[in-house]
Design an enzyme around this catalytic site. Structure first.
Site, mmCIF file in Angstrom:
data_model
loop_
_atom_site.group_PDB
_atom_site.id
_atom_site.type_symbol
_atom_site.label_atom_id
_atom_site.label_comp_id
_atom_site.label_asym_id
_atom_site.label_seq_id
_atom_site.Cartn_x
_atom_site.Cartn_y
_atom_site.Cartn_z
ATOM 1 N N ASP A 64 108.760 58.655 -5.970
ATOM 2 C CA ASP A 64 108.581 59.557 -7.103
ATOM 3 C C ASP A 64 107.319 59.153 -7.862
ATOM 4 O O ASP A 64 107.230 58.043 -8.387
ATOM 5 C CB ASP A 64 109.802 59.482 -8.022
ATOM 6 C CG ASP A 64 109.709 60.469 -9.174
ATOM 7 O OD1 ASP A 64 109.051 60.134 -10.169
ATOM 8 O OD2 ASP A 64 110.261 61.576 -9.072
ATOM 9 N N THR A 97 104.895 65.661 -9.735
ATOM 10 C CA THR A 97 104.091 64.655 -10.440
ATOM 11 C C THR A 97 102.998 64.081 -9.542
ATOM 12 O O THR A 97 101.874 63.881 -9.981
ATOM 13 C CB THR A 97 104.992 63.518 -10.956
ATOM 14 O OG1 THR A 97 105.804 63.043 -9.873
ATOM 15 C CG2 THR A 97 105.900 64.010 -12.060
ATOM 16 N N THR A 98 103.338 63.825 -8.290
ATOM 17 C CA THR A 98 102.342 63.307 -7.346
ATOM 18 C C THR A 98 101.271 64.355 -7.075
ATOM 19 O O THR A 98 100.082 64.043 -7.007
ATOM 20 C CB THR A 98 103.012 62.877 -6.037
ATOM 21 O OG1 THR A 98 104.067 61.965 -6.318
ATOM 22 C CG2 THR A 98 102.015 62.215 -5.107
ATOM 23 N N ASP A 394 115.196 65.435 -10.573
ATOM 24 C CA ASP A 394 114.141 66.388 -10.201
ATOM 25 C C ASP A 394 114.730 67.738 -9.812
ATOM 26 O O ASP A 394 114.248 68.796 -10.240
ATOM 27 C CB ASP A 394 113.313 65.838 -9.029
ATOM 28 C CG ASP A 394 112.428 64.665 -9.447
ATOM 29 O OD1 ASP A 394 112.375 64.379 -10.656
ATOM 30 O OD2 ASP A 394 111.805 64.054 -8.568
#
Length: 544
Positions: A64, A97-98, A394
């Site tokens: 994550d 997010t990545t 998530d």
């Protein structure tokens, strides 16, 4: 700086460091790129995991992006801006997010090549802004409608969020739990818009058992047990009292001293304390409550009296749990025991203590108040359950976002390819140097499908060429199936994501990139830690 006589004039304190012009820009870009590169290998269902070890020796294993960047010890100010992108993405959407961090890193890398060609940062910034606005239009034009009643599509969205996070074998079960939980707490606001307050979904986790043993509880789970073994473990038609006050002897605010000169005085003092405690318990019993949750302590003697009265009690309840209990049971949180009235009590159908994996928890179910649900996660080890918890967080957030926005897009790098191709067309209609920046922005979007291919062990050049060819032929859903190593229709492959993942990532990455590009002077105070050569301060994290 120097005066007219050649005498140097110092305006900064001794030990301060100043980096100007292209050196400052290159250092900042290098630091930001290093952060993006650190999480790049975690992107996609075939992404690798990172092991993070903190100073206390605690271990976190995750892919994550938000969790990784949050745990990394980063000092460089430009690198921190990439971390902020990830935090914002996590707060706004819960996933992607990545993607946001990697996209920002690539935008900066391409901007660096433009800077080397002599193009001014202001021109690059203007071009990037134009491209970001156009990209938003493009991605919205390919979005697909979804509603709260479209359970099948919502389940696909949840499955996409869970994939690649260590829970694929039970993806269907977890996706079903997620959609049931989110749909149960969705409501319309005053304007008629769907709102998914995912804070009403509580996740409890326990190591032991299988992931398949995870379940959805229609109510609130409290990770506490009865304070006394003689208390009832099950109460139906419960009258619930919520206290933020302690059921203990009252201590004086000021320091006081009592002199006792005889055993009778000592006995009288003890009896007086017990009388005070009995008075407290009497007020609780007289209110009609048969279940008590206290945010603070409950004295041992008070536990005995409560048990004798057939009342189930738990102490040291977290404030967040007290708020959930208040909403679920319609009980008011009482500040002092003297204020207790029957009107302050809440109700619920069942309160019971259950044992799971050697530990006990209290289940509050069949509640009449605001809908509140709990997901109880199980897993073989603590690390598995922690990873599962992050994956479910998530999934819950993205399903909630999809219901609120009622728009989704396909995944697998498909939207990024479509944006890249249409931006290249848009760039050709522009005149001036902004055209170059828009073109570079288009190239930057390809980093997502390229990284997906690389992380799956595929040839990124061939995959990108195939995807572009499919899109040019009109298949806007063509994306990369990393499991088969082929370009396929990702809608038919059930790979769906909320539209907001893409729009937020593009916005946040563009804004952070422009801010970093506009910095041409870095003044580091002498009190701050010195910036290492190359501008990669603080990147000596546990996995670098």
């Amino acid at each position: 700086m120097s005066g007219q006589t050649g005498q140097p004039i110092f305006i900064l304190s001794e030990g301060s460091r100043r980096t100007r012009g292209s050196d400052a820009q290159n250092n900042n870009i290098m630091a930001a790129k290093a952060v993006a590169e650190a999480v790049r290998t975690t992107l996609g269902p075939k992404g690798m995991d990172k092991m993070l070890v903190d100073s206390m020796g605690d271990v976190i294993i995750t892919n994550d992006g938000a969790a990784i960047l949050r745990e990394m010890d980063i000092e460089h100010p430009a690198a921190k801006m990439i971390v902020e992108i990830s935090k914002t993405q996590d707060a706004e959407v819960g996933d992607g997010t990545t993607t946001a961090a990697v996209l920002a890193g690539e935008l900066l890398a391409n901007a660096e090549s433009l800077l080397d060609e002599g193009i001014h940062p202001t021109i690059i910034s203007a071009g990037y802004r134009m491209a970001a606005e156009k990209a938003q239009e493009i991605v919205k034009s390919i979005a697909i409608d979804v509603s709260v009643d479209d359970v099948e599509t919502l389940t696909k969205i949840a499955a996409t969020a869970v994939t690649g996070k260590g829970a694929e074998s039970h993806k269907d079960k977890l996706s079903d739990l997620t959609v049931q939980a989110v749909r149960s707490i969705v409501k319309k606001d005053a304007s008629g818009k769907m709102v998914a307050d995912t804070d009403k979904i509580k996740i409890e986790k326990r190591s032991g058992g299988s992931i398949g043993d995870s379940e959805l509880i229609d109510g609130v789970i409290i990770d506490k047990e009865r304070v006394h073994p003689n208390m009832p473990s099950r109460i139906e038609n419960a009258k619930v009292l919520l206290l933020s006050a302690a059921i203990e002897y009252k201590k004086t605010e000021a320091k006081s001293e009592i002199k006792i000169t005889s055993p009778d005085q000592m006995l009288g003092f003890i009896e007086q304390e017990e009388a005070m405690l009995k008075e407290m318990i009497k007020k609780v019993i007289d209110s009609g409550a048969n279940v008590v949750f206290s945010q603070k302590g409950i004295d041992d003697l008070a536990q005995y009296y409560l048990a004798k009265a057939g009342i189930l009690a738990a102490r040291r309840i977290k404030k967040s749990d007290m708020d959930r209990l208040s909403e679920a049971t319609n009980a008011k949180v009482i500040m002092t025991i003297d204020e207790i009235t029957k009107a302050d009590l809440g109700t619920c159908g069942l309160v019971e203590e259950r044992e799971t994996s050697g530990s006990k928890m209290i289940y509050v179910t069949k509640c009449p108040g605001t809908k509140s649900v709990s997901i109880f996660l199980r897993g073989g080890t603590e690390h598995v359950v922690d990873a599962l918890d992050r994956a479910m967080e998530d999934a819950i957030r993205v399903v909630g976002v999809a219901i609120e926005d009622q728009k989704v897009v396909v995944g697998g790098g498909s939207p990024e390819i479509e944006i890249s191709l249409r931006l290249q067309e848009f760039a050709s209609t522009l005149s001036g140097r902004e055209q170059l920046a828009v073109s570079k922005f288009a190239e930057s979007m390809e980093i997502i499908p390229q990284t997906l291919a690389e992380n799956a062990g595929l040839d990124p050049i061939n995959m990108l060429a195939e995807m572009k060819s499919a899109h040019e032929k009109g298949n806007k859903n063509a994306g990369l199936n990393v499991y088969k190593g082929k370009v396929e229709d990702m809608y038919k492959n059930n790979v769906l994501e909320p539209l907001r993942i893409k729009t937020q990532a593009i916005n946040a990455a563009t804004e952070a990139t422009i801010m970093i590009l506009r910095i041409d002077d870095v003044i580091a105070s002498s009190r701050a830690a010195p910036m290492p050569p190359g501008g990669m301060g603080g990147m000596g994290g546990p996995m670098m």
